[in-house]
Design a protein around this motif. Sequence first.
Motif, short mmCIF file in Angstrom:
data_model
loop_
_atom_site.label_atom_id
_atom_site.label_comp_id
_atom_site.label_asym_id
_atom_site.label_seq_id
_atom_site.Cartn_x
_atom_site.Cartn_y
_atom_site.Cartn_z
N LYS A 5 0.86 -1.19 0.00
CA LYS A 5 0.00 0.00 0.00
C LYS A 5 0.89 1.24 0.00
CE LYS A 5 -3.92 2.34 0.72
NZ LYS A 5 -4.74 2.11 1.93
N VAL A 7 0.82 5.34 0.01
CA VAL A 7 -0.03 6.49 0.31
C VAL A 7 0.76 7.77 0.04
CG1 VAL A 7 -1.27 7.74 2.10
CG2 VAL A 7 -1.35 5.23 2.04
N ALA A 34 -2.96 5.32 -3.00
CA ALA A 34 -4.01 6.23 -2.50
C ALA A 34 -3.43 7.62 -2.29
CB ALA A 34 -4.58 5.71 -1.19
N VAL A 36 -4.08 11.04 -0.31
CA VAL A 36 -4.84 11.53 0.84
C VAL A 36 -5.46 12.88 0.51
CG1 VAL A 36 -4.70 12.25 3.25
CG2 VAL A 36 -3.36 10.30 2.46
N VAL A 49 -3.33 6.28 6.74
CA VAL A 49 -1.99 5.68 6.60
C VAL A 49 -1.85 4.41 7.44
CG1 VAL A 49 -0.95 7.91 6.12
CG2 VAL A 49 -0.94 7.04 8.48
N ALA A 52 -0.47 1.54 5.46
CA ALA A 52 0.51 1.92 4.44
C ALA A 52 1.83 1.18 4.64
CB ALA A 52 0.75 3.42 4.47
#
Length: 336
Positions: A5, A7, A34, A36, A49, A52
């Motif tokens: 992941k 972020v 992703a 934010v 997070v 993450a």
Amino acid sequence: MTKMKIVSLYRWGTEEAQRDKLCCKLEPGTFEFALVPQTESEEELHRAVSDASVILSVPMAPFMDRAFLEAAKGLKLVHFMSVGYDNIDLAAATEMGISVANNAGFNAVAVAEHAIMMVLVLLKKAFYAHHGVVQGGWPQKEVVNQEQYLFELRGKTLGVVGLGSIGREVAKLAVAFGARVLYNKRNRLSEAEEAALGVEYGTLEDLLRNSHVISINAPLTEETRGMIGAAQIEMMKDDAVLVNTARSGLVDEGALADALRGGKLWGAGIDVPRLPDEQEAFRETFKGIGNVILTPHIASGTWNAVNQFNEQIADNLARLVNGEKPYYLINDVWET
């Protein structure tokens, strides 16, 4: 296999645009990406997070303190997309075994060229002259007369404060223009390195007292914060040029504005990051001063630098997936 992941706290462009540029070397299906949203509260940010593996950030993003880092329970790497990394508790990250990397060198040539551009414009009073012409005047005799001349960079002494990747490029350009280059950094170069680059070492005070042009290229740390204040400006030559393309916290800008208004310096140039709520105060500080050039943190915005920016981050994300040690680690923490 668990997906990685990623972020991003850098709020530029769309999530898709960032993903496509920065994750282009990762196999589809092996990661999630992703972005934010700007409106996230601290609680929402911690939640965003929490899963993450990698956080991408910049100095203008929210500060990553211990609570933030603890919220990201599976965090392996904080990768700054910038050269600067002054909005993280680096000691906490290191203690927690989190690798921290920056994007070293991607903008070195771009920022160095911008710094030298501002130096030349100031030495030649080009901005003042241009403004006079477009306002309907012809200020030739105001700029050049029997009591006042312009300056060449050739033969001047240019002091570089902070000889990292950007400072080195500033030094190279200054040498090419025929300037003598003094430098100051925490760890002095070897004699062979100094000779190859064409630079001479000096203490900060020696550099400030002997340089006609001073380029600030140091990182912002607790040690360097406020390193150029009223006392240091007073050490400078009365016709010195000061250029800061690093961070605002390195220079006392109120003291700099006072020096410019009082005729202490020939001129100054500034290109550093500003939060939106800092911009008006910055403009007011230098309002009405004709021998200062203010640009809105655009020095890194060349086509070449932006492409290098994307390439270096994409390479490091691929190295992480492959179990290889990332480049540009700041704290040298790495576990496969």
